[in-house]
Design a protein around this motif. Structure first.
Motif, mmCIF file in Angstrom:
data_model
loop_
_atom_site.group_PDB
_atom_site.id
_atom_site.type_symbol
_atom_site.label_atom_id
_atom_site.label_comp_id
_atom_site.label_asym_id
_atom_site.label_seq_id
_atom_site.Cartn_x
_atom_site.Cartn_y
_atom_site.Cartn_z
ATOM 1 N N GLY A 1 0.801 -1.216 0.000
ATOM 2 C CA GLY A 1 0.000 0.000 0.000
ATOM 3 C C GLY A 1 0.833 1.264 0.000
ATOM 4 N N ASP A 2 2.054 1.176 -0.524
ATOM 5 C CA ASP A 2 2.989 2.315 -0.563
ATOM 6 C C ASP A 2 2.715 3.124 -1.834
ATOM 7 N N GLU A 3 1.832 4.111 -1.724
ATOM 8 C CA GLU A 3 1.364 4.836 -2.906
ATOM 9 C C GLU A 3 2.476 5.589 -3.625
ATOM 10 N N VAL B 1 4.498 3.256 -5.636
ATOM 11 C CA VAL B 1 3.716 2.821 -6.794
ATOM 12 C C VAL B 1 3.786 3.869 -7.902
ATOM 13 N N ILE C 1 -2.798 5.927 -9.366
ATOM 14 C CA ILE C 1 -3.405 6.064 -8.040
ATOM 15 C C ILE C 1 -4.808 6.632 -8.223
ATOM 16 N N ASN D 1 -7.444 8.517 -6.210
ATOM 17 C CA ASN D 1 -7.540 9.256 -4.957
ATOM 18 C C ASN D 1 -8.814 8.952 -4.168
ATOM 19 N N PRO E 1 -8.496 4.309 -1.519
ATOM 20 C CA PRO E 1 -7.156 4.066 -0.973
ATOM 21 C C PRO E 1 -6.568 2.760 -1.505
ATOM 22 N N LEU E 2 -5.267 2.731 -1.687
ATOM 23 C CA LEU E 2 -4.590 1.542 -2.172
ATOM 24 C C LEU E 2 -4.654 0.460 -1.084
ATOM 25 N N TYR F 1 -4.970 -5.610 -8.788
ATOM 26 C CA TYR F 1 -4.413 -4.258 -8.895
ATOM 27 C C TYR F 1 -4.438 -3.841 -10.361
ATOM 28 N N GLN G 1 -3.201 -1.295 -11.775
ATOM 29 C CA GLN G 1 -1.895 -0.798 -12.231
ATOM 30 C C GLN G 1 -1.048 -1.940 -12.779
#
Length: 276
Positions: free
Chosen positions: A168-170, A173, A227, A229, A232-233, A242, A244
């Motif tokens: 969950g490290d935006e 990412v 991301i 907004n 939340p990831l 995911y 992405q």
């Protein structure tokens, strides 16, 4: 060439003439080449564009010009010249012919792209044009080696993306996805045996490549999905949950197929992890 570019080109020619009468530059004028680069030279200027002039000369001449400028208080540093034109309509700086040759020998693709999309305003000795003509073919030798290097970096970055997604490290990412998009775009040019521009124009001209033209919307979609907004990831999901990762993997697979189609089934395309 659009109207704005034509307007700036005329001003560039005017400043070329004015600079030829500069009390320092005029002493070396015969040995200088002056080129116009940037969006004005490429003909797609807009309201944000300016005049981007670059002088080229031998290193010993460059050093003498810099010393003359410094001694007369026209510059405050002794490692080069970068000066605005009146009212900041643009600027000019100096580089050596050795610098220009180095861009080609080192395969500095963005710089080569920059200096092969120019307008020559002054090159009485044909030094600039001669160097470009002599070294341009060198750039496209052994393209597969450069494609392999970019492709391996791309697959490795995709592999690393899984960890920040699951954590969950935006921010991480964003950084990894941005690098993936950059590498995809750069590879699109290289597959077509073209140099690629700096990041500022990397996506703008992507449609001029076969892969970019076919996959522009998918690449845009990846950018928009880096991301969300509003959501939340979430942590520790399966990779296929995911967007992405799924989008990036899909584009990279298409890119791999494009490389195979043009260059054959290189072993590092499927077994990339054995080559990094």
């Amino acid at each position: 060439m659009n109207y704005r570019s034509s307007e700036l080109l005329e001003k560039a020619k005017y400043y070329c003439n004015e600079l030829s009468k500069h009390h320092i530059l005029s002493k070396y004028w015969y040995e200088l080449a002056l080129v116009l680069k940037g969006s004005t030279a490429r003909g797609n200027s807009d309201q944000y564009s300016d005049i981007d002039l670059v002088f080229f000369c031998d290193k010993n001449i460059l050093d003498r010009i810099v010393k003359d400028y410094y001694d007369e208080g026209l510059i405050s540093r002794e490692d080069g010249i970068f000066l605005p034109l009146p009212e900041w309509i643009g600027h000019y700086n100096l580089e050596s012919y050795d610098d220009l040759i180095g861009y080609f020998k080192e395969k500095n693709y963005p710089q080569i792209w920059e200096y092969t999309n120019i307008i020559i305003l002054h090159d009485e000795l044909n030094r600039f044009s001669g160097i470009v003509e002599e070294y341009n073919n060198y750039v496209f030798q052994d393209m597969i080696t450069d494609i392999k290097e970019k492709y391996l970096s791309l697959q490795l970055t995709l592999d690393w993306l899984r960890h920040p997604l699951k954590r969950g490290d935006e921010l991480s990412v964003i950084l990894h996805c941005s690098k993936i998009i950059r590498l995809i775009c750069q590879l699109s040019y290289l597959i077509d045996e073209k140099t690629y521009p700096h990041d500022k124009w990397l996506f703008y001209y992507l449609k001029q490549t076969e892969f970019g033209n076919r996959n522009e919307n998918k690449i845009k979609e990846l950018g928009k999905n880096i991301i969300n907004n509003s959501i939340p990831l979430q942590v520790d999901k399966e990779l296929d949950e995911y967007s992405q990762y799924v989008l990036a993997e899909s584009i990279i697979t298409d890119l791999k197929n494009q490389i195979q189609l043009k260059y054959g089934n290189e072993p590092w395309l499927d077994e990339w992890y054995s080559f990094v």
